[in-house]
Design a protein around this motif. Sequence first.
Motif, PDB file in Angstrom:
ATOM      1  N   HIS A 120       0.880  -1.303   0.220  1.00  0.00           N
ATOM      2  CA  HIS A 120      -0.108   0.053   0.269  1.00  0.00           C
ATOM      3  C   HIS A 120       0.754   1.243  -0.040  1.00  0.00           C
ATOM      4  O   HIS A 120       0.390   2.039  -0.051  1.00  0.00           O
ATOM      5  N   MET A 121       2.383   0.923  -0.068  1.00  0.00           N
ATOM      6  CA  MET A 121       3.017   2.427   0.553  1.00  0.00           C
ATOM      7  C   MET A 121       3.757   2.179  -0.381  1.00  0.00           C
ATOM      8  O   MET A 121       4.117   3.778  -0.992  1.00  0.00           O
ATOM      9  N   ILE A 122       3.928   1.746  -1.890  1.00  0.00           N
ATOM     10  CA  ILE A 122       4.191   2.167  -2.946  1.00  0.00           C
ATOM     11  C   ILE A 122       3.654   3.078  -4.091  1.00  0.00           C
ATOM     12  O   ILE A 122       2.518   2.670  -4.125  1.00  0.00           O
ATOM     13  N   GLY A 123       3.678   4.073  -5.069  1.00  0.00           N
ATOM     14  CA  GLY A 123       3.246   4.698  -5.710  1.00  0.00           C
ATOM     15  C   GLY A 123       1.991   3.970  -6.565  1.00  0.00           C
ATOM     16  O   GLY A 123       2.478   2.911  -7.293  1.00  0.00           O
ATOM     17  N   SER A 131       3.316  -4.335 -12.043  1.00  0.00           N
ATOM     18  CA  SER A 131       1.535  -5.010 -12.608  1.00  0.00           C
ATOM     19  C   SER A 131       2.040  -5.809 -14.183  1.00  0.00           C
ATOM     20  O   SER A 131       2.035  -6.429 -14.960  1.00  0.00           O
ATOM     21  N   GLU A 132       2.894  -5.045 -15.095  1.00  0.00           N
ATOM     22  CA  GLU A 132       3.482  -5.341 -16.264  1.00  0.00           C
ATOM     23  C   GLU A 132       3.987  -6.340 -16.650  1.00  0.00           C
ATOM     24  O   GLU A 132       4.306  -7.675 -17.487  1.00  0.00           O
ATOM     25  N   SER A 154      -3.695  -0.970  -9.917  1.00  0.00           N
ATOM     26  CA  SER A 154      -3.244  -1.276 -10.868  1.00  0.00           C
ATOM     27  C   SER A 154      -2.977  -2.867  -9.972  1.00  0.00           C
ATOM     28  O   SER A 154      -2.590  -4.060 -10.452  1.00  0.00           O
ATOM     29  N   LEU A 155      -2.709  -2.934  -8.415  1.00  0.00           N
ATOM     30  CA  LEU A 155      -2.577  -4.733  -8.041  1.00  0.00           C
ATOM     31  C   LEU A 155      -4.080  -5.374  -8.235  1.00  0.00           C
ATOM     32  O   LEU A 155      -4.175  -6.349  -7.909  1.00  0.00           O
TER      33      LEU A 155
END
Length: 838
Positions: A120-123, A131-132, A154-155
């Motif tokens: 949850h901390m990633i941009g 995701s890619e 994205s997640l």
Amino acid sequence: MTPRSTRLAPRGDWPLVARDGLREPAVAALEVGRGVLVMGDPGVGKSTLTEGIVDVGVRGSVVWLRTPTALSSPWSVLEPLIGRTDETATSGDMLTRLVRRCQAALERLDDPVLVLDDAHMIGASTAIVLSEVVQLGAARLVCNARRLPRPPESLFTLVRQGWLEHVDVDGLDADQVHRLLTRVLDGPVALETVHRALDLTRGNPLYLRELVRSLQASGALVHADGAWVWNDQRHIGRRLTDLIGAELEMLEPAQRDIVDLLALAGRAPVDALEKIVDAEALDAVTVLGLVVRERRAQDRAPQMRLVHPVHTEVLRESLSPRRRRALYDRFQPDASTFASVDWALTCGVTPDVDDMVAATREAATVQDYSLVTRISDVALSVLPDADPRALELLLVRAQIARYQGDAQSTLANLSRAEPLIPLDEAGDGARLRHARIAADLAQFGDDDVDGARRIMRDTPLATPSFAALREADGLVRLAYAGRFGECLDGLEECGEATSDPAIRAILLGSRILGGAQAGRLDHALALADESLARWRLDPARYPQPMYELVAARTLAALWAGDTDTASSTLALIDELRVDVDDAVLQTGVGRTLIARGEWRAAIGQLRGALSHFSIRDPRGFAATTWSALAYALAAVGELGEARDARRQHRRAQSRASRLITSDSEMKRLAVALALGEDTVIDQCDDVDARYVREGLWLPVLHARHMRCVAEAADVGAASDGSVARLVDAARKVDGPIPDLMVRHARALAAGDEAMASGVVASLLAHGVWIPEPAAVELTPRQSEIATLVRAGLSNKDIASRLVISVRTVDAHLREIFARLGVTNRAGLSAAWSRAGRE
């Protein structure tokens, strides 16, 4: 690019909690080429579960990405995979280059899996790259994140498209908390302590750990009567307070105002809150998962509250008077809850009297004795004696003081209340309440049932319905005193004759238990089932009788040898939300485990109940719990402890409820026989004669059967006269157990070892343990295993019941066979039966 050697901070002696039910679907997803997203609130064990998933489910290469922080650059998360990058742009070309660098690094690895804590901390840009990488098939992803703030979209796209298995982690449930505390404290735990810890922490393992360590350090968690109990539940401890304080330090002043305000108010209407707090701050604490908006059925408008009870408790304990008053002046809360009333009082503000009366009642329902006293003291100081609300407050205070075992305060409040009761018919309701509290104090405090009945009889009541309730109360008091010879017929006649549902409810528990002990088990269970079918539609209508109904049905089923019905009845407590004292419930669970032959598990439950009863036992249930504990200890061969428990039973009996004393007598005879006392036959005859006079044929049946067993142990065979008297008692008791006891006694009289051994196994299957002297001295564990072998259980079943390995059971049996000089199970049973006659 291998798993890091130390992934989590050391936990000292605090065990990890198994989450097999959550881990298994995640491992299954990895086995078919998918990844995993673990989500939950802070402290619920997301990282621990993630590591377990990786350890069990990953066979290839593992890359532990860098845990993000608030100061992390967008790409620092990827450094363990691609090394340091100085680029800071987030253009499409930059993202494409990063994806390709990741692919190149991953191509050198065998079946790579990326692992990330605190996703949850990633941009958003970092999430797009990951995701890619996953969608290109370059690697699988196993990550965890908090529910709030929400992880990047994205997640969730990967979850929707099937690339990630979504695993939701909640706090531990009651059973998990109970097992964890039992393991941590290395001994039984009172169920009330388990539930209090669960309510406060919501099963959060981190909060649980700090709470237990805080209570241990402060001495609030004590060992009493063989189990752990939280004896001062107002005390939380410094460690947990410091932990919560550190968690809240990150908040901005406006955010902290909201959190502190809700801790003091308990709940606050959303519209009122929005008028006085910063809107952005309110949104922020909502996103952080600290507060929640909800609307219950009884709420007129949406409310805000703190998500976690532990925050509420810690902040209420730690906020200074000056801070409390500043927030009170700013918010001016509606004193609609006891939390708000208490907040006002701590600020030197006197709320409206009606609010204080309502708050006193509410505090009484949760058994907060100190809060009841504190609020009602202020209310009584401003109310004139002539005000009926003063009488109501004094009766509430007297009732909760009686429940807490404070006889002096009970009497003081009753004395103040008595002259305030109207002398005419309008005062009958209060007069009856007053008399009942005084009578309870006499019966359960002074062991004076006749004095209690005089109090009720001498209370003038002009209202017919109240007078009828008084008569029913007198019958129930005789039942609680164990004097069924004086009330058994009256209970049945009154219960059948009355059309008043309140009177039927009051009588019901005593009718069921009295009828069952009289031998009318089929009728007792039918009455319980009929009432349960009617009342389960509205269990809140008669909360105390509903609790008595569940308890009575459980005991009647156990006496009838129906352990399945007993277990299913206990399960109704949660289904119907029946308000049952935790220690009483724990005793019921222990009794059911005894009937199933799970004696060691029963010992833990019973010790947990007794640790609670050592602090508060308003109805005198400790005595029957001690007798059950003595019985279970004797069954596992812990004879010294069984003797001590029986001694405690005798000490507690003087002020005990005697509603089911006959059950304690039945267990006492079994313990006496297991201890090899030479007065067992005399004890059996004494119980026999006493309960014949009371008309209770169930204990008479057990006493006469135990006499046959004792005769066989003493002189080699049961006498024909004893068997004939047993047959006579068996005709008066319903169910399969009487016939089995007669068959066993006849086998003992005939010297038929094989028949006797087979019936012993059948009796044990119906919850009746027959103590017989062992052929040789065995350890307690060996005695337990030998008894289960004689009951017909396989080695696998014994291992499952005792929570040991089959190999351990095999080893114990080899030692038992060697000591007995036999080679198989049949030889063990025969040697045991011979020992009973030698």
